[in-house]
Design a protein around this motif. Structure first.
Motif, PDB file in Angstrom:
ATOM      1  N   GLY A  39       0.826  -1.214   0.000  1.00  0.00           N
ATOM      2  CA  GLY A  39       0.000   0.000   0.000  1.00  0.00           C
ATOM      3  C   GLY A  39       0.852   1.252   0.000  1.00  0.00           C
ATOM      4  N   ALA A  40       1.915   1.242   0.803  1.00  0.00           N
ATOM      5  CA  ALA A  40       2.803   2.409   0.885  1.00  0.00           C
ATOM      6  C   ALA A  40       3.510   2.646  -0.450  1.00  0.00           C
ATOM      7  CB  ALA A  40       3.821   2.207   2.006  1.00  0.00           C
ATOM      8  N   THR A  41       3.863   1.565  -1.148  1.00  0.00           N
ATOM      9  CA  THR A  41       4.533   1.709  -2.452  1.00  0.00           C
ATOM     10  C   THR A  41       3.593   2.356  -3.468  1.00  0.00           C
ATOM     11  OG1 THR A  41       5.882  -0.229  -1.964  1.00  0.00           O
ATOM     12  CG2 THR A  41       5.780   0.453  -4.270  1.00  0.00           C
ATOM     13  N   PHE A  42       2.338   1.886  -3.513  1.00  0.00           N
ATOM     14  CA  PHE A  42       1.366   2.526  -4.425  1.00  0.00           C
ATOM     15  C   PHE A  42       1.182   4.004  -4.068  1.00  0.00           C
ATOM     16  CE2 PHE A  42      -0.682  -1.854  -5.008  1.00  0.00           C
ATOM     17  CZ  PHE A  42      -0.167  -2.014  -6.284  1.00  0.00           C
ATOM     18  N   ALA A  43       1.082   4.275  -2.766  1.00  0.00           N
ATOM     19  CA  ALA A  43       0.862   5.659  -2.322  1.00  0.00           C
ATOM     20  C   ALA A  43       2.019   6.552  -2.759  1.00  0.00           C
ATOM     21  CB  ALA A  43       0.694   5.692  -0.804  1.00  0.00           C
ATOM     22  N   PRO A  64      -4.611  -4.369   0.254  1.00  0.00           N
ATOM     23  CA  PRO A  64      -3.639  -3.400  -0.261  1.00  0.00           C
ATOM     24  C   PRO A  64      -4.263  -2.020  -0.483  1.00  0.00           C
ATOM     25  CG  PRO A  64      -4.187  -5.043  -1.948  1.00  0.00           C
ATOM     26  CD  PRO A  64      -4.773  -5.519  -0.656  1.00  0.00           C
ATOM     27  N   ALA A  65      -5.523  -1.977  -0.900  1.00  0.00           N
ATOM     28  CA  ALA A  65      -6.179  -0.682  -1.153  1.00  0.00           C
ATOM     29  C   ALA A  65      -6.309   0.122   0.142  1.00  0.00           C
ATOM     30  CB  ALA A  65      -7.558  -0.902  -1.775  1.00  0.00           C
ATOM     31  N   LEU A  66      -6.636  -0.566   1.221  1.00  0.00           N
ATOM     32  CA  LEU A  66      -6.829   0.138   2.492  1.00  0.00           C
ATOM     33  C   LEU A  66      -5.517   0.743   2.986  1.00  0.00           C
ATOM     34  CD1 LEU A  66      -8.856   0.854   4.710  1.00  0.00           C
ATOM     35  CD2 LEU A  66      -8.277  -1.299   5.816  1.00  0.00           C
ATOM     36  N   TYR A  67      -4.422  -0.015   2.853  1.00  0.00           N
ATOM     37  CA  TYR A  67      -3.130   0.525   3.299  1.00  0.00           C
ATOM     38  C   TYR A  67      -2.684   1.702   2.422  1.00  0.00           C
ATOM     39  CZ  TYR A  67      -2.308  -3.079   6.808  1.00  0.00           C
ATOM     40  OH  TYR A  67      -2.388  -3.872   7.920  1.00  0.00           O
ATOM     41  N   ALA A  68      -2.963   1.632   1.121  1.00  0.00           N
ATOM     42  CA  ALA A  68      -2.623   2.770   0.253  1.00  0.00           C
ATOM     43  C   ALA A  68      -3.450   3.990   0.646  1.00  0.00           C
ATOM     44  CB  ALA A  68      -2.879   2.399  -1.213  1.00  0.00           C
ATOM     45  N   ASP A 118     -13.600  13.708  -8.141  1.00  0.00           N
ATOM     46  CA  ASP A 118     -12.655  12.704  -7.643  1.00  0.00           C
ATOM     47  C   ASP A 118     -11.552  12.352  -8.630  1.00  0.00           C
ATOM     48  OD1 ASP A 118     -13.462  12.089  -4.980  1.00  0.00           O
ATOM     49  OD2 ASP A 118     -15.247  11.094  -5.780  1.00  0.00           O
ATOM     50  N   ASN A 119     -10.350  12.150  -8.058  1.00  0.00           N
ATOM     51  CA  ASN A 119      -9.208  11.572  -8.775  1.00  0.00           C
ATOM     52  C   ASN A 119      -8.955  10.219  -8.140  1.00  0.00           C
ATOM     53  OD1 ASN A 119      -8.655  13.798 -10.398  1.00  0.00           O
ATOM     54  ND2 ASN A 119      -7.465  14.749  -8.757  1.00  0.00           N
ATOM     55  N   VAL A 120      -9.159   9.168  -8.913  1.00  0.00           N
ATOM     56  CA  VAL A 120      -9.199   7.827  -8.335  1.00  0.00           C
ATOM     57  C   VAL A 120      -7.936   7.036  -8.646  1.00  0.00           C
ATOM     58  CG1 VAL A 120     -10.433   5.613  -8.384  1.00  0.00           C
ATOM     59  CG2 VAL A 120     -11.724   7.764  -8.445  1.00  0.00           C
ATOM     60  N   LEU A 121      -7.451   6.328  -7.624  1.00  0.00           N
ATOM     61  CA  LEU A 121      -6.441   5.287  -7.819  1.00  0.00           C
ATOM     62  C   LEU A 121      -7.157   3.952  -7.638  1.00  0.00           C
ATOM     63  CD1 LEU A 121      -3.633   4.008  -8.024  1.00  0.00           C
ATOM     64  CD2 LEU A 121      -3.315   4.476  -5.569  1.00  0.00           C
ATOM     65  N   ILE A 122      -7.134   3.111  -8.668  1.00  0.00           N
ATOM     66  CA  ILE A 122      -7.744   1.777  -8.596  1.00  0.00           C
ATOM     67  C   ILE A 122      -6.660   0.778  -8.205  1.00  0.00           C
ATOM     68  CG2 ILE A 122      -8.750  -0.078 -10.004  1.00  0.00           C
ATOM     69  CD1 ILE A 122     -10.214   2.132 -11.590  1.00  0.00           C
ATOM     70  N   ILE A 123      -6.991  -0.116  -7.280  1.00  0.00           N
ATOM     71  CA  ILE A 123      -6.025  -1.131  -6.848  1.00  0.00           C
ATOM     72  C   ILE A 123      -6.694  -2.505  -6.893  1.00  0.00           C
ATOM     73  CG2 ILE A 123      -4.795  -2.018  -4.801  1.00  0.00           C
ATOM     74  CD1 ILE A 123      -3.941   0.803  -4.192  1.00  0.00           C
ATOM     75  N   ARG A 171      -2.836   4.395 -17.006  1.00  0.00           N
ATOM     76  CA  ARG A 171      -1.495   4.014 -16.554  1.00  0.00           C
ATOM     77  C   ARG A 171      -1.604   2.797 -15.625  1.00  0.00           C
ATOM     78  NH1 ARG A 171       2.046   7.665 -12.387  1.00  0.00           N
ATOM     79  NH2 ARG A 171       3.860   6.289 -12.242  1.00  0.00           N
ATOM     80  N   VAL A 172      -0.772   1.787 -15.861  1.00  0.00           N
ATOM     81  CA  VAL A 172      -0.771   0.582 -15.029  1.00  0.00           C
ATOM     82  C   VAL A 172       0.557   0.491 -14.282  1.00  0.00           C
ATOM     83  CG1 VAL A 172      -0.947  -1.940 -15.009  1.00  0.00           C
ATOM     84  CG2 VAL A 172      -2.272  -0.620 -16.682  1.00  0.00           C
ATOM     85  N   VAL A 173       0.486   0.320 -12.962  1.00  0.00           N
ATOM     86  CA  VAL A 173       1.684   0.157 -12.135  1.00  0.00           C
ATOM     87  C   VAL A 173       1.568  -1.175 -11.400  1.00  0.00           C
ATOM     88  CG1 VAL A 173       2.979   1.069 -10.175  1.00  0.00           C
ATOM     89  CG2 VAL A 173       2.005   2.642 -11.871  1.00  0.00           C
TER      90      VAL A 173
END
Ligand code: 5GP
Length: 193
Positions: A39-43, A64-68, A118-123, A171-173
Protein backbone atom coordinates in the motif's frame (compact mmCIF):
# COMPACT_ATOMS: atom_id res chain seq x y z
CA UNK A 1 8.97 -4.73 -5.38
CA UNK A 2 11.65 -7.14 -4.22
CA UNK A 3 9.91 -8.19 -1.00
CA UNK A 4 6.81 -9.23 -2.95
CA UNK A 5 8.75 -11.07 -5.66
CA UNK A 6 10.70 -13.00 -3.01
CA UNK A 7 7.48 -13.92 -1.22
CA UNK A 8 5.91 -15.20 -4.45
CA UNK A 9 9.05 -17.29 -5.09
CA UNK A 10 8.86 -18.69 -1.57
CA UNK A 11 5.11 -19.22 -1.05
CA UNK A 12 3.37 -18.98 -4.44
CA UNK A 13 2.07 -22.16 -6.08
CA UNK A 14 1.46 -22.57 -9.78
CA UNK A 15 -1.83 -24.25 -10.59
CA UNK A 16 -2.62 -25.52 -14.06
CA UNK A 17 -4.33 -23.16 -16.55
CA UNK A 18 -2.02 -20.23 -15.86
CA UNK A 19 -3.22 -19.56 -12.33
CA UNK A 20 -0.95 -18.56 -9.45
CA UNK A 21 -2.10 -19.48 -5.96
CA UNK A 22 -1.06 -17.00 -3.27
CA UNK A 23 -3.63 -17.89 -0.63
CA UNK A 24 -1.12 -17.96 2.23
CA UNK A 25 -0.33 -14.21 2.00
CA UNK A 26 -2.73 -12.40 -0.38
CA UNK A 27 -6.05 -14.03 -1.30
CA UNK A 28 -7.13 -15.94 1.81
CA UNK A 29 -4.69 -15.64 4.69
CA UNK A 30 -3.28 -12.10 4.45
CA UNK A 31 0.16 -10.82 5.55
CA UNK A 32 -0.52 -7.36 7.03
CA UNK A 33 3.12 -6.20 6.98
CA UNK A 34 3.51 -7.11 3.31
CA UNK A 35 0.16 -5.47 2.49
CA UNK A 36 1.21 -2.35 4.37
CA UNK A 37 4.42 -2.13 2.34
CA UNK A 38 2.49 -2.74 -0.89
CA UNK A 39 0.00 0.00 0.00
CA UNK A 40 2.80 2.41 0.88
CA UNK A 41 4.53 1.71 -2.45
CA UNK A 42 1.37 2.53 -4.43
CA UNK A 43 0.86 5.66 -2.32
CA UNK A 44 4.42 6.77 -3.07
CA UNK A 45 4.09 6.19 -6.83
CA UNK A 46 0.85 8.20 -7.01
CA UNK A 47 1.79 10.79 -4.35
CA UNK A 48 1.76 13.72 -6.81
CA UNK A 49 -1.56 12.81 -8.44
CA UNK A 50 -3.86 14.43 -5.92
CA UNK A 51 -5.73 11.16 -5.32
CA UNK A 52 -9.05 11.67 -3.52
CA UNK A 53 -10.33 8.04 -3.40
CA UNK A 54 -8.83 4.57 -3.65
CA UNK A 55 -11.20 2.12 -5.36
CA UNK A 56 -10.96 -1.67 -5.37
CA UNK A 57 -13.18 -4.75 -5.64
CA UNK A 58 -14.01 -7.22 -2.89
CA UNK A 59 -12.43 -9.27 -1.48
CA UNK A 60 -8.69 -9.56 -2.12
CA UNK A 61 -8.16 -5.99 -3.30
CA UNK A 62 -9.32 -4.55 0.01
CA UNK A 63 -6.16 -5.12 2.06
CA UNK A 64 -3.64 -3.40 -0.26
CA UNK A 65 -6.18 -0.68 -1.15
CA UNK A 66 -6.83 0.14 2.49
CA UNK A 67 -3.13 0.53 3.30
CA UNK A 68 -2.62 2.77 0.25
CA UNK A 69 -5.64 4.87 1.26
CA UNK A 70 -4.31 5.21 4.79
CA UNK A 71 -1.00 6.66 3.57
CA UNK A 72 -2.75 8.92 1.02
CA UNK A 73 -5.19 9.97 3.78
CA UNK A 74 -8.26 9.39 1.59
CA UNK A 75 -11.23 6.97 1.79
CA UNK A 76 -11.10 3.47 0.30
CA UNK A 77 -14.19 2.22 -1.55
CA UNK A 78 -14.65 -1.42 -2.51
CA UNK A 79 -17.06 -2.37 -5.27
CA UNK A 80 -19.48 -5.09 -4.21
CA UNK A 81 -20.06 -8.20 -6.27
CA UNK A 82 -23.51 -8.93 -4.82
CA UNK A 83 -26.17 -6.33 -4.16
CA UNK A 84 -26.62 -5.75 -0.46
CA UNK A 85 -30.09 -5.05 0.98
CA UNK A 86 -28.67 -1.95 2.60
CA UNK A 87 -27.61 -0.53 -0.79
CA UNK A 88 -30.85 1.32 -1.34
CA UNK A 89 -29.38 4.38 -3.04
CA UNK A 90 -28.58 5.00 -6.68
CA UNK A 91 -25.85 2.62 -7.87
CA UNK A 92 -23.06 2.74 -10.40
CA UNK A 93 -22.92 -0.74 -11.99
CA UNK A 94 -20.94 -2.70 -14.54
CA UNK A 95 -20.53 -6.33 -15.63
CA UNK A 96 -17.33 -8.24 -14.95
CA UNK A 97 -16.35 -11.67 -16.19
CA UNK A 98 -14.26 -13.41 -13.55
CA UNK A 99 -11.16 -15.17 -14.87
CA UNK A 100 -10.83 -17.53 -11.92
CA UNK A 101 -14.53 -18.18 -11.21
CA UNK A 102 -15.63 -18.17 -14.88
CA UNK A 103 -18.89 -16.35 -14.17
CA UNK A 104 -20.13 -12.87 -15.04
CA UNK A 105 -21.17 -10.73 -12.11
CA UNK A 106 -22.55 -7.24 -11.70
CA UNK A 107 -20.33 -5.03 -9.57
CA UNK A 108 -21.59 -1.88 -7.94
CA UNK A 109 -20.66 1.18 -5.91
CA UNK A 110 -23.14 3.63 -4.40
CA UNK A 111 -23.33 6.76 -6.54
CA UNK A 112 -22.92 8.98 -3.49
CA UNK A 113 -19.30 7.86 -2.89
CA UNK A 114 -17.86 8.99 -6.26
CA UNK A 115 -18.31 12.21 -8.19
CA UNK A 116 -16.77 14.35 -10.93
CA UNK A 117 -14.38 16.01 -8.45
CA UNK A 118 -12.66 12.70 -7.64
CA UNK A 119 -9.21 11.57 -8.77
CA UNK A 120 -9.20 7.83 -8.34
CA UNK A 121 -6.44 5.29 -7.82
CA UNK A 122 -7.74 1.78 -8.60
CA UNK A 123 -6.03 -1.13 -6.85
CA UNK A 124 -6.47 -4.89 -7.30
CA UNK A 125 -4.61 -8.03 -6.32
CA UNK A 126 -4.26 -9.59 -9.80
CA UNK A 127 -4.32 -8.41 -13.39
CA UNK A 128 -5.12 -11.19 -15.84
CA UNK A 129 -7.42 -10.22 -18.72
CA UNK A 130 -8.19 -6.85 -17.22
CA UNK A 131 -11.92 -7.35 -16.81
CA UNK A 132 -12.11 -6.52 -13.09
CA UNK A 133 -10.06 -3.32 -13.51
CA UNK A 134 -12.01 -2.39 -16.64
CA UNK A 135 -15.29 -2.73 -14.70
CA UNK A 136 -13.92 -0.48 -11.95
CA UNK A 137 -12.78 2.12 -14.51
CA UNK A 138 -16.28 2.07 -16.02
CA UNK A 139 -17.84 2.69 -12.59
CA UNK A 140 -15.53 5.67 -12.04
CA UNK A 141 -16.25 7.07 -15.48
CA UNK A 142 -20.03 6.74 -14.92
CA UNK A 143 -19.54 9.02 -11.92
CA UNK A 144 -17.48 11.46 -13.99
CA UNK A 145 -14.42 10.76 -11.81
CA UNK A 146 -10.89 10.81 -13.28
CA UNK A 147 -8.89 7.57 -13.07
CA UNK A 148 -5.25 8.46 -12.38
CA UNK A 149 -4.02 4.89 -12.65
CA UNK A 150 -4.38 1.23 -11.76
CA UNK A 151 -2.10 -0.32 -9.14
CA UNK A 152 -1.75 -4.08 -9.37
CA UNK A 153 -0.09 -6.36 -6.84
CA UNK A 154 0.58 -9.27 -9.26
CA UNK A 155 0.32 -8.86 -13.03
CA UNK A 156 0.27 -11.92 -15.26
CA UNK A 157 1.96 -10.27 -18.21
CA UNK A 158 1.30 -13.23 -20.51
CA UNK A 159 -2.39 -12.29 -20.49
CA UNK A 160 -3.72 -9.15 -22.16
CA UNK A 161 -4.98 -7.12 -19.16
CA UNK A 162 -2.29 -4.45 -19.33
CA UNK A 163 -2.95 -3.91 -23.03
CA UNK A 164 -6.71 -3.62 -22.42
CA UNK A 165 -6.17 -0.94 -19.77
CA UNK A 166 -3.49 0.97 -21.71
CA UNK A 167 -5.81 1.00 -24.72
CA UNK A 168 -8.31 2.81 -22.45
CA UNK A 169 -5.60 5.43 -21.77
CA UNK A 170 -4.92 4.17 -18.25
CA UNK A 171 -1.50 4.01 -16.55
CA UNK A 172 -0.77 0.58 -15.03
CA UNK A 173 1.68 0.16 -12.13
CA UNK A 174 2.37 -3.48 -11.19
CA UNK A 175 4.58 -4.45 -8.24
CA UNK A 176 5.29 -7.94 -9.59
CA UNK A 177 5.10 -8.90 -13.27
CA UNK A 178 4.98 -12.55 -14.24
CA UNK A 179 6.20 -13.40 -17.73
CA UNK A 180 5.24 -17.06 -17.55
CA UNK A 181 3.90 -19.83 -15.33
CA UNK A 182 4.97 -22.58 -17.74
CA UNK A 183 6.14 -25.93 -16.36
CA UNK A 184 5.02 -25.01 -12.88
CA UNK A 185 7.70 -22.30 -12.62
CA UNK A 186 7.16 -18.59 -11.99
CA UNK A 187 9.26 -16.46 -14.35
CA UNK A 188 9.35 -12.76 -13.54
CA UNK A 189 9.97 -9.72 -15.71
CA UNK A 190 10.86 -6.23 -14.56
CA UNK A 191 8.12 -4.66 -12.44
CA UNK A 192 6.99 -1.01 -12.43
CA UNK A 193 7.89 -0.24 -8.82
P1 5GP B 1 -8.98 -10.14 -14.73
O1 5GP B 1 -10.29 -9.45 -14.49
O2 5GP B 1 -7.83 -9.17 -14.90
O3 5GP B 1 -9.04 -11.15 -15.84
O4 5GP B 1 -8.67 -10.99 -13.43
C1 5GP B 1 -8.48 -10.32 -12.24
C2 5GP B 1 -9.17 -11.01 -11.11
O5 5GP B 1 -9.17 -12.43 -11.25
C3 5GP B 1 -8.46 -10.71 -9.82
O6 5GP B 1 -9.24 -9.82 -9.07
C4 5GP B 1 -8.28 -12.04 -9.13
O7 5GP B 1 -9.27 -12.15 -8.14
C5 5GP B 1 -8.54 -13.08 -10.19
N1 5GP B 1 -7.33 -13.74 -10.72
C6 5GP B 1 -6.90 -13.69 -12.00
N2 5GP B 1 -5.84 -14.45 -12.19
C7 5GP B 1 -5.54 -15.00 -10.99
C8 5GP B 1 -4.51 -15.90 -10.56
O8 5GP B 1 -3.63 -16.37 -11.29
N3 5GP B 1 -4.53 -16.24 -9.24
C9 5GP B 1 -5.47 -15.75 -8.39
N4 5GP B 1 -5.38 -16.13 -7.10
N5 5GP B 1 -6.46 -14.91 -8.77
C10 5GP B 1 -6.50 -14.53 -10.06
Amino acid sequence: MEELVNRIKQDGNVLGAGVLKVDSFVTHQVDPKLMENIGATFAQVFAEKNITKVVTIEASGIAPALYAAKVLEVPMIFARKAKSLTMDEELLTSSVYSFTKQVTSTISISRKFLNEEDNVLIIDDFLANGQAAKGLIELCRQAGAAVEGVGIVIEKSFQDGRQVLEDMGIRVVSLARIASLDNGTVTFQEADA
